[in-house]
Design a protein around this motif. Structure first.
Motif, mmCIF file in Angstrom:
data_model
loop_
_atom_site.group_PDB
_atom_site.id
_atom_site.type_symbol
_atom_site.label_atom_id
_atom_site.label_comp_id
_atom_site.label_asym_id
_atom_site.label_seq_id
_atom_site.Cartn_x
_atom_site.Cartn_y
_atom_site.Cartn_z
ATOM 1 N N ALA A 118 0.426 -1.006 0.154
ATOM 2 C CA ALA A 118 0.088 0.010 0.157
ATOM 3 C C ALA A 118 1.320 0.886 -0.323
ATOM 4 N N CYS A 119 2.445 1.529 1.037
ATOM 5 C CA CYS A 119 2.729 2.667 0.645
ATOM 6 C C CYS A 119 3.611 2.736 -0.414
ATOM 7 N N LYS A 120 3.819 1.643 -1.327
ATOM 8 C CA LYS A 120 4.788 1.788 -2.350
ATOM 9 C C LYS A 120 3.604 2.467 -3.424
ATOM 10 N N GLU A 121 2.088 1.528 -3.172
ATOM 11 C CA GLU A 121 1.128 2.146 -4.084
ATOM 12 C C GLU A 121 1.018 3.612 -4.008
ATOM 13 N N ILE A 122 0.926 3.849 -2.936
ATOM 14 C CA ILE A 122 1.077 5.254 -2.201
ATOM 15 C C ILE A 122 1.789 6.349 -3.307
ATOM 16 N N GLU A 123 3.313 6.400 -3.162
ATOM 17 C CA GLU A 123 4.199 6.658 -3.645
ATOM 18 C C GLU A 123 4.059 6.752 -4.970
ATOM 19 N N LEU A 124 3.348 5.367 -5.631
ATOM 20 C CA LEU A 124 3.247 5.722 -7.455
ATOM 21 C C LEU A 124 2.206 6.542 -7.764
ATOM 22 N N GLU A 125 1.319 7.149 -7.218
ATOM 23 C CA GLU A 125 0.237 8.228 -7.081
ATOM 24 C C GLU A 125 -0.916 7.762 -7.932
ATOM 25 N N ILE A 126 -1.266 6.808 -9.034
ATOM 26 C CA ILE A 126 -2.171 6.839 -9.556
ATOM 27 C C ILE A 126 -3.007 5.677 -8.699
ATOM 28 N N ARG A 127 -4.245 6.023 -8.891
ATOM 29 C CA ARG A 127 -4.907 5.259 -8.166
ATOM 30 C C ARG A 127 -6.703 5.721 -7.416
ATOM 31 N N ASN A 128 -7.256 4.452 -7.525
ATOM 32 C CA ASN A 128 -8.909 5.882 -7.604
ATOM 33 C C ASN A 128 -9.150 5.336 -6.062
ATOM 34 N N ALA A 129 -10.591 5.667 -5.743
ATOM 35 C CA ALA A 129 -10.725 6.296 -4.316
ATOM 36 C C ALA A 129 -11.101 4.891 -3.878
ATOM 37 N N ARG A 130 -11.543 3.185 -3.966
ATOM 38 C CA ARG A 130 -11.094 2.481 -2.946
ATOM 39 C C ARG A 130 -10.516 1.689 -3.241
ATOM 40 N N LEU A 131 -9.082 1.911 -3.986
ATOM 41 C CA LEU A 131 -7.700 1.647 -3.777
ATOM 42 C C LEU A 131 -7.775 2.378 -2.527
ATOM 43 N N ARG A 132 -7.961 3.677 -2.321
ATOM 44 C CA ARG A 132 -7.279 4.393 -1.003
ATOM 45 C C ARG A 132 -7.982 4.156 0.194
ATOM 46 N N THR A 133 -9.082 3.562 -0.046
ATOM 47 C CA THR A 133 -10.169 3.316 1.398
ATOM 48 C C THR A 133 -9.247 2.491 1.756
ATOM 49 N N MET A 134 -9.006 0.878 0.689
ATOM 50 C CA MET A 134 -8.123 -0.298 0.886
ATOM 51 C C MET A 134 -6.881 0.152 2.117
ATOM 52 N N GLU A 135 -6.126 1.068 1.087
ATOM 53 C CA GLU A 135 -4.594 1.538 1.914
ATOM 54 C C GLU A 135 -4.704 1.890 3.381
ATOM 55 N N ALA A 136 -6.095 2.769 3.552
ATOM 56 C CA ALA A 136 -6.006 3.643 4.771
ATOM 57 C C ALA A 136 -6.057 2.659 5.645
ATOM 58 N N PHE A 137 -7.499 1.255 4.918
ATOM 59 C CA PHE A 137 -8.417 0.487 6.414
ATOM 60 C C PHE A 137 -6.503 -0.923 6.510
ATOM 61 N N LEU A 138 -5.803 -0.477 5.507
ATOM 62 C CA LEU A 138 -4.885 -1.550 5.804
ATOM 63 C C LEU A 138 -3.502 -0.864 6.750
ATOM 64 N N ILE A 139 -3.755 0.520 6.637
ATOM 65 C CA ILE A 139 -3.192 1.228 7.490
ATOM 66 C C ILE A 139 -3.188 0.817 9.132
ATOM 67 N N ILE A 140 -4.302 1.347 8.564
ATOM 68 C CA ILE A 140 -4.816 1.355 10.642
ATOM 69 C C ILE A 140 -4.883 -0.423 10.901
ATOM 70 N N LEU A 141 -5.030 -1.146 9.916
ATOM 71 C CA LEU A 141 -5.788 -2.277 10.579
ATOM 72 C C LEU A 141 -4.201 -2.652 11.210
ATOM 73 N N SER A 142 -2.735 -2.154 10.700
ATOM 74 C CA SER A 142 -0.801 -2.758 11.873
ATOM 75 C C SER A 142 -0.884 -2.233 12.369
ATOM 76 N N ALA A 143 -1.628 -1.055 12.552
ATOM 77 C CA ALA A 143 -2.042 -0.624 14.249
ATOM 78 C C ALA A 143 -2.931 -1.163 15.068
ATOM 79 N N THR A 144 -4.056 -1.594 15.326
ATOM 80 C CA THR A 144 -5.318 -2.078 16.049
ATOM 81 C C THR A 144 -5.028 -3.808 15.925
#
Length: 160
Positions: A118-144
């Motif tokens: 997800a971090c690599k995908e964020i770095e490459l920048e081209i993605r849609n809103a659903r993928l951004r949501t999944m990235e955010a959820f995985l980042i939050i899930l790694s902490a929780t």
């Protein structure tokens, strides 16, 4: 008293993590379905494109295929670890702790792997809103998920 507080914290985190893993599975399933429906069509008369990737996704960037694949794996293992965690919270004994802790740790490591993509995908920048949501959820899930592991281990050090 503190033991009951840890049990309620673990229960809350279990419900939160299960719901978030279910959402990750839903979005990941959508992305996989879209990739299957709109991916490359290869037949006897077709030639492979110059930069063909077997993990091609029509949305996102070069990391999307790996991200979605590992997010689906992390989502399935995470949901299964939540089910093992419910069994542990119900009984809350030292005998049920190892299975819940090992399942949660495996789910956490797979979630960290998906978060890395997800971090690599964020770095490459081209993605849609659903993928951004999944990235955010995985980042939050790694902490929780890590906090959940700490909560069930913290209770075990105080004699369950």
């Amino acid at each position: 008293m503190a033991n009951e507080q840890m049990k309620s914290v673990a229960s809350l985190l279990l419900v939160l993590n299960f719901c978030m893993y279910a959402i990750v599975l839903g979005i990941g399933g959508w992305a996989m379905n879209r990739a299957i429906d709109y991916g490359f069509i290869i037949g006897p008369d077709f030639q492979l494109p110059a930069h063909f990737s077997p993990i091609y996704f029509p949305m996102g960037n070069a990391a999307t295929g790996f991200f979605v694949t590992f997010a689906l794996i992390a989502g399935v293992v995470g949901a299964a670890s939540a089910i093992a965690g419910v069994n542990h919270v119900r009984s809350w004994t030292a005998e049920s702790l190892p299975s819940a802790a090992s399942a949660a740790t495996i789910a956490w490591t797979l979630t960290l792997l998906a978060m890395g993509f997800a971090c690599k995908e964020i770095e490459l920048e081209i993605r849609n809103a659903r993928l951004r949501t999944m990235e955010a959820f995985l980042i939050i899930l790694s902490a929780t998920q890590l906090i959940y592991i700490a909560a069930i281990h913290g209770a075990s050090s105080r004699r369950i």
